[in-house]
Design an enzyme around this catalytic site. Structure first.
Site, PDB file in Angstrom:
ATOM      1  CG  ASP A   1       8.634  -8.794  -4.304  1.00  0.00           C
ATOM      2  OD1 ASP A   1       8.628  -8.868  -5.660  1.00  0.00           O
ATOM      3  OD2 ASP A   1       7.993  -8.238  -3.295  1.00  0.00           O
TER       4      ASP A   1
ATOM      5  CD  GLU B   1       6.687 -11.799  -7.352  1.00  0.00           C
ATOM      6  OE1 GLU B   1       7.111 -11.682  -8.523  1.00  0.00           O
ATOM      7  OE2 GLU B   1       5.955 -10.922  -6.987  1.00  0.00           O
TER       8      GLU B   1
ATOM      9  CB  VAL C   1       8.269   0.141  -5.270  1.00  0.00           C
ATOM     10  CG1 VAL C   1       8.579   0.174  -3.614  1.00  0.00           C
ATOM     11  CG2 VAL C   1       9.613   0.058  -5.907  1.00  0.00           C
TER      12      VAL C   1
ATOM     13  CE  LYS D   1       7.461  -5.275  -4.242  1.00  0.00           C
ATOM     14  NZ  LYS D   1       6.509  -6.174  -3.559  1.00  0.00           N
TER      15      LYS D   1
ATOM     16  N   GLY E   1       2.910  -1.508  -5.230  1.00  0.00           N
ATOM     17  CA  GLY E   1       1.596  -2.112  -5.764  1.00  0.00           C
ATOM     18  C   GLY E   1       0.795  -0.624  -6.113  1.00  0.00           C
TER      19      GLY E   1
END
Ligand code: HSE
Length: 379
Positions: free
Chosen positions: A184, A173, A115, A188, A117
């Site tokens: 996505d 993605e 979550v 997260k 990056g």
């Protein structure tokens, strides 16, 4: 630390490069089905070779996807190996199973890169909870959609071209539908809420509306009225349940979120003593993500075994009290909308205040009649 690396894609390659000169971390194996250069003697085709080697103490899973990542991670933990992963889909789908398996096998499970990056978001939540409860979290948690919305709004680029650019830059993605339709960011949000609230949310309980149908004309309308569109995930803990929703949201051009450009993320939480804390950084990309994988490895090497939060009970999601006005663009002549019009803008209407529960239920139904429908909450 002796490491087996599962996956050698964008993130795996970044992790490998970051670890190359770190004497205390030996990547002994790399599981990869292709033949990348420079991996002589490390490349393996079968995970069994890694799992059966007792010298490997830690497995890094950066393959992505649910299968076979889930099976490999469970097998690694059963073999007594610590696991570090950047796989948000895996965590969101198998949160209970994986956190229980880590505890039962007395191994570490860390997933900071899953979550935000390169942002140390999950570790910030973990630290906060040593002193207090987190009662709210909100933010921009998907770099691809932020890149698209920002590029459309600031440079007048079409949705299709902005998405193409995000793919070229390596933010999206493998299937970009996961970004633009909100899966996505849902993964997260679920992982974040579980950690923040000691909860167990089910993905299916959280309403999601993505940005697939946003148009340049919408952006023009927003800009002229001093708004800026962002895809925002929000969750709030109340009593016995949570409000949790993912929807395009119009923020004021002077709000912090409007200053989040390109693929950056901005995620905030609110707790009683710290108040609101916001975390800004690169939410996607090779080295930002690899950075947090390596940070996790250093924590594991230092003996950190506990997961970020204890496993909690399943919490119901109820968005009845999450009330907003909504911008809606549709070709439908709809009685529900007609009864709730507060303003008319050039490309759509703005509703009277509605709960997210009602708005998403209406949109789910209306989308079948007007697949090009777009809506956004006004914050
Ligand atoms: N596709 C994701 C994003 C990658 O754009 O944020 C990082 O999770």
């Amino acid at each position: 630390m002796v490491i087996g690396l599962l996956g050698f894609g964008t993130v795996g390659g970044g992790v490998y490069e970051m670890l190359r000169d770190r004497m205390c971390m030996d990547v002994k194996y790399v599981l990869c089905l292709e033949n990348p250069e420079g991996l002589a003697g490390k490349l393996v085709r079968s995970v069994d070779q890694i799992l059966s080697d007792d010298t490997v103490d830690t497995v890094v899973e950066v393959m992505g996807g649910l299968h076979p990542a889930r099976e490999f991670v469970l097998q690694a933990m059963a073999a007594g190996k610590n696991v570090v992963t950047a796989n948000k889909l895996l965590l969101a789908e198998c949160y209970e199973e994986l956190t229980k398996a880590a505890a039962q096998n007395h191994v570490a499970l860390r997933c900071t890169a899953a979550v935000g990056g390169g942002i140390g978001w999950l570790t910030a939540l973990e630290r906060c909870k040593r002193t207090e409860r987190v009662h709210e979290l909100t933010g921009i948690m998907n770099g691809t959609t932020n890149y698209i919305l920002d590029t459309m709004q600031t440079r007048g680029v079409s949705f299709a071209d902005a998405l193409h650019q995000a793919q070229e830059l390596g933010y999206a993605e493998r299937d970009p539908a996961a970004d633009i339709d909100g899966e996505d960011i849902l993964n997260k949000l679920v992982v974040s809420a579980n950690v923040a609230f000691d909860a167990l949310l089910q993905k299916a309980d959280v309403p999601v509306f993505g940005i697939r149908s946003v148009q340049l004309a919408d952006m023009q309308t927003f800009r002229e009225r001093g708004w800026c569109c962002r895809l925002i995930a929000s969750a709030e803990h109340y009593g016995e349940g949570v409000c949790a929703v993912i929807e395009p949201t119009l923020v004021r051009a002077t709000d912090m979120e409007a200053a989040v450009h390109s693929n950056f993320n901005l995620i905030s939480f609110i707790s009683p003593n710290a108040g609101k804390q916001s975390f800004y950084g690169q939410g996607a990309g090779r080295f930002p993500t690899a950075y947090n994988v390596v940070q996790d490895l250093l924590d594991v090497a230092a003996g950190k075994k506990a997961f970020y939060a204890p496993l909690g009970a399943r919490l119901p999601v109820d968005n009845d009290s999450f009330v907003r006005q909504y911008y809606v663009r549709t070709t439908l002549d709809d009685p529900f909308l007609s009864a709730n019009v507060a303003e008319i803008w050039p490309t759509g209407i703005v509703t009277a205040p509605l709960s997210a529960k009602r708005m998403h239920a209406w949109a789910d139904d209306a989308l079948e009649r007007d697949p090009g429908l777009f809506f956004a909450a006004l914050r």
